[in-house]
Design an enzyme around this catalytic site. Structure first.
Site, PDB file in Angstrom:
ATOM      1  CG  ASP A  18      -3.491  -6.713   8.669  1.00 45.95           C
ATOM      2  OD1 ASP A  18      -3.060  -7.402   9.618  1.00 45.95           O
ATOM      3  OD2 ASP A  18      -3.028  -5.600   8.362  1.00 45.95           O
ATOM      4  CE  LYS A  29      -4.172  -2.399  10.864  1.00 47.23           C
ATOM      5  NZ  LYS A  29      -2.907  -1.754  11.024  1.00 47.23           N
TER       6      LYS A  29
HETATM    7  P1  ATP Z   1      -1.696  -2.333   5.941  1.00 48.20           P
HETATM    8  O1  ATP Z   1      -2.110  -1.534   7.127  1.00 48.20           O
HETATM    9  O2  ATP Z   1      -2.465  -3.632   5.785  1.00 48.20           O
HETATM   10  O3  ATP Z   1      -0.205  -2.468   5.771  1.00 48.20           O
HETATM   11  P2  ATP Z   1      -1.800  -0.124   4.244  1.00 48.20           P
HETATM   12  O4  ATP Z   1      -2.721   0.874   4.865  1.00 48.20           O
HETATM   13  O5  ATP Z   1      -0.344   0.089   4.512  1.00 48.20           O
HETATM   14  O6  ATP Z   1      -2.217  -1.555   4.690  1.00 48.20           O
HETATM   15  P3  ATP Z   1      -3.299  -0.270   1.824  1.00 48.20           P
HETATM   16  O7  ATP Z   1      -3.851   1.100   1.627  1.00 48.20           O
HETATM   17  O8  ATP Z   1      -4.192  -1.326   2.334  1.00 48.20           O
HETATM   18  O9  ATP Z   1      -1.973  -0.153   2.702  1.00 48.20           O
HETATM   19  O10 ATP Z   1      -2.667  -0.817   0.462  1.00 48.20           O
HETATM   20  C1  ATP Z   1      -1.753  -0.076  -0.239  1.00 48.20           C
HETATM   21  C2  ATP Z   1      -1.181  -0.802  -1.438  1.00 48.20           C
HETATM   22  O11 ATP Z   1      -2.055  -1.816  -1.918  1.00 48.20           O
HETATM   23  C3  ATP Z   1      -0.980   0.134  -2.598  1.00 48.20           C
HETATM   24  O12 ATP Z   1       0.180  -0.295  -3.263  1.00 48.20           O
HETATM   25  C4  ATP Z   1      -2.202  -0.069  -3.470  1.00 48.20           C
HETATM   26  O13 ATP Z   1      -1.928   0.165  -4.826  1.00 48.20           O
HETATM   27  C5  ATP Z   1      -2.544  -1.514  -3.233  1.00 48.20           C
HETATM   28  N1  ATP Z   1      -4.007  -1.773  -3.202  1.00 48.20           N
HETATM   29  C6  ATP Z   1      -4.628  -2.826  -3.756  1.00 48.20           C
HETATM   30  N2  ATP Z   1      -5.943  -2.789  -3.542  1.00 48.20           N
HETATM   31  C7  ATP Z   1      -6.184  -1.697  -2.803  1.00 48.20           C
HETATM   32  C8  ATP Z   1      -7.363  -1.130  -2.246  1.00 48.20           C
HETATM   33  N3  ATP Z   1      -8.569  -1.686  -2.421  1.00 48.20           N
HETATM   34  N4  ATP Z   1      -7.241   0.002  -1.516  1.00 48.20           N
HETATM   35  C9  ATP Z   1      -6.021   0.554  -1.323  1.00 48.20           C
HETATM   36  N5  ATP Z   1      -4.874   0.072  -1.845  1.00 48.20           N
HETATM   37  C10 ATP Z   1      -4.949  -1.042  -2.579  1.00 48.20           C
END
Ligand code: ATP
Length: 295
Positions: A138, A12
């Protein structure tokens, strides 16, 4: 009972992200316009004879145990419904990690939906969203998908008309921005601007891409851009190449640009890569849910 299921977990962007206050428990009250993009992770769930949950992924640095959100999503339903079989979850990630694109939340949402279907648990979408909320703010949106207004801490959702067709260039600079750092350093009481969230909604209703672009904004940029000026450089490069607007998504650092012409988006992609601003650059489109679009 099906013994294997394949799902797509879409990323997203936030067309707008406003913070309207801070709650006594420390959480921020937000108003966000959420939009799925066509970039997705592939999630395969298989039932296996050995009990427990196995997770495999194409990214060696990601956790495969309880720290992975897909593990937690599977465990939540298995514990509640006393599922005795084991599951193997294979995760092929394309959504950049720690990028502000809710990749982990979307993977977890896909697992909740997939397990509900595979084990015929009979949970409605609303019931799945309630369970998702326990794992992350989220996740209810990632179950709902499409275009939505999210309020509260992100869990109060209202569907909005789909974003008009366009090209979305996504660029993640090679920096790590922790969501905790961003919210922790946000001066919620003295923000220099607020995006026009109501204006974005009107633009969506009128299918007016230029109006949507002119109302966009993300207050979290007030923390991330001073700390990481390359985020501003990517925005500037996208706009110089013809983007209607370019904005950081979520808590960053991914920047997305809205383009009406594919050629202009490709030009921006080349400039961003050649200038060393980002290597993780993707061309995407808005992803719509209509007619009960399956995962
Ligand atoms: P958001 O936009 O919800 O803040 P994000 O894009 O910043 O998410 P994600 O990639 O969803 O971040 O998550 C990153 C963190 O979560 C990392 O520390 C990672 O190790 C952990 N994590 C746990 N499960 C997952 C997964 N399935 N995919 C990616 N990261 C994951």
């Amino acid at each position: 009972m099906r013994d294997e299921i394949n799902l797509r977990a879409y990323g997203k962007i936030n067309l707008g992200l406003d913070v309207t206050g801070k709650r006594p428990d420390g959480y921020h009250e937000v108003r966000m316009v959420m939009q799925n993009v066509s970039l997705y992770d592939s999630v395969k769930i298989r039932i296996r004879r050995t009990p427990g949950i196995g997770v495999r992924t194409n990214l060696p640095f990601l956790p495969t145990g309880p720290d992975n959100l897909v593990y937690r999503a599977a465990k939540l339903l298995m514990d509640e419904f006393g599922v005795e079989e084991g599951v193997s979850i294979s995760l092929y990630k394309k959504i950049p990690v720690s990028a502000g694109m809710a990749g982990g939340s979307s993977d977890a949402a896909a697992v909740l939906v997939g397990m509900n279907r595979m084990f015929r648990l009979g949970l409605s979408k609303r019931q799945l969203m309630e369970r998702g909320m326990k794992l992350g703010a989220d996740i209810p949106y990632c179950i709902m998908r499409g275009t939505a207004l999210a309020e509260g801490i992100g869990e109060k959702l209202r569907r909005l008309p789909s974003m008009p067709e366009c090209f979305l260039l996504l660029a993640k600079p090679p920096i790590n921005v922790s969501t905790k750092f961003v919210y922790g350093n946000l001066k919620a009481d003295s923000l220099p601007f607020h995006p026009d969230i109501d204006g974005i909604q009107r633009g969506l209703e009128e299918r007016d891409l230029a109006a949507i672009a002119s109302c966009m904004g993300n207050v979290l940029e007030t923390v991330t851009i001073p700390a990481h000026p390359q985020i501003q450089e990517i925005k500037d490069q996208m706009k110089a190449s013809g983007a209607l607007e370019a904005l950081m998504s979520g808590s960053g650092p991914t920047v997305f640009g809205i383009f009406t012409e594919r050629e202009a988006a490709l030009k921006a992609e080349t400039k961003i890569r050649d200038g060393g601003l980002a290597r993780q650059v993707y061309m995407a489109r808005p992803f719509h849910v209509d007619g009960g679009n399956r995962r």
